[in-house]
Design an enzyme around this catalytic site. Sequence first.
Site, PDB file in Angstrom:
ATOM      1  N   CYS A 103       0.666  -1.147   0.029  1.00 11.78           N
ATOM      2  CA  CYS A 103      -0.022  -0.121   0.091  1.00 11.78           C
ATOM      3  C   CYS A 103       0.843   1.241   0.035  1.00 11.78           C
ATOM      4  CB  CYS A 103      -0.732   0.220   1.164  1.00 11.78           C
ATOM      5  SG  CYS A 103      -0.005  -0.434   2.671  1.00 11.78           S
ATOM      6  N   HIS A 144      -2.109   5.275   6.559  1.00 12.94           N
ATOM      7  CA  HIS A 144      -0.538   5.693   6.718  1.00 12.94           C
ATOM      8  C   HIS A 144      -0.733   7.383   6.134  1.00 12.94           C
ATOM      9  CE1 HIS A 144       0.560   1.509   6.976  1.00 12.94           C
ATOM     10  NE2 HIS A 144       0.207   1.144   5.833  1.00 12.94           N
TER      11      HIS A 144
END
Length: 337
Positions: free
Chosen positions: A140, A219
């Site tokens: 990711c 994130h």
Amino acid sequence: MTIKVGVVGCGTIGKRVADAILLQDDMELVGIVANSWNYKVQAAQDKGIAIYASMHLMSKADPTEQERVLPPFHHMLREVDIVVDCTPKGIPEQNRSWYEQYNVKAIFQGGEKANIGQSFVAQVNWEAAVDADFVRVVSCNTTGLCRTLSAIHKKYGIEGVHATMIRRAADPWDIYHGPVNAIVPHLVVPSHHGPDVRTIMPDVDIFTTSLSVPTTLMHVHSVSVDLIDKSATVEDVIELFRNTTRVRVVSNADGIRSTAEIMEFAKDLGRERGDMPEVCVWTDTIGGWHNKIMYIQAVHQESDVVPENIDAIRAMTMPHMGQMESIAKTNKSLGII
Ligand SMILES: NC(=O)c1ccc[n+]([C@@H]2O[C@H](COP(=O)([O-])OP(=O)(O)OC[C@H]3O[C@@H](n4cnc5c(N)ncnc54)[C@H](OP(=O)(O)O)[C@@H]3O)[C@@H](O)[C@H]2O)c1
């Protein structure tokens, strides 16, 4: 032509990839391989998805009532053209010989080592996956970095990048991982993200550091890019990101000041599971200084790789389909900008 696809692993990524396959008019989901009976598998079965038993589950001494009746893994392999392996780090390495034995193509995820297959981000290195047998959709974080950096590299040319990844502690459902009350720097430099970006963009000089923080909501990357002999205005960069697929610009003016608000926005948009597959860049954080561009972006770890898996299936099995055609088709089916 309809491509027959199987998904192996019904966790965070596997269940999302399976649902995304159901939305494609050129793919058929043959089933999902489960490793134990649980609420995620139950939900998939309730949607009408066929469930198969993993090798581990088949060898279990005391299977539950639901587990005992599941058809085995290799029955699915007989039916499919390609599998998307979404099992935890290390398991796909063991599964790979089964895919070879059954002459089935396979897509692996970012937890695997780069040598398991061709690393892939649809908008950056599509050609490398065309007709390939084994592809790895990168993590990711790497996917998020590659989306914005490739746009900058194409327009301006990158001399070097430093990026710091501020990583979520665990996925929202996960009761086992942390930290709960600490900021944990990754005590190795560069972090693995920089070398991983280079599996997609080998000509970009990038150095990364990372730390983990107590959140489950996305994130965040703080990115600083040196351009080759060029400068860019803030407006130029905002415009560039606005015109880059799978990148969304967000701002304080819209009330989006945090990852919590991005996640709420995704729910308000009616996104499946409240997912935000686009990388979100805050316009307010974009800075231009001499030949540098700086920006902060957020990556929804549970969903940004899902469209990449769908495009990888097409690149590997439908060589007639072009990069932009597949990306547009995937985006439309998932409501991505
Ligand atoms: N979550 C993220 O943020 C994220 C983002 C991008 C990429 N990735 C990558 O995606 C991959 C999968 O991660 P994930 O987060 O989806 O993991 P996860 O949520 O833990 O799901 C993994 C699933 O695989 C199943 N499984 C385990 N061994 C199996 C086997 N031998 N055969 C079939 N199924 C098996 C597990 O079932 P049981 O629980 O019943 O054992 C579980 O449902 C990893 O490479 C990871 O690095 C994860």
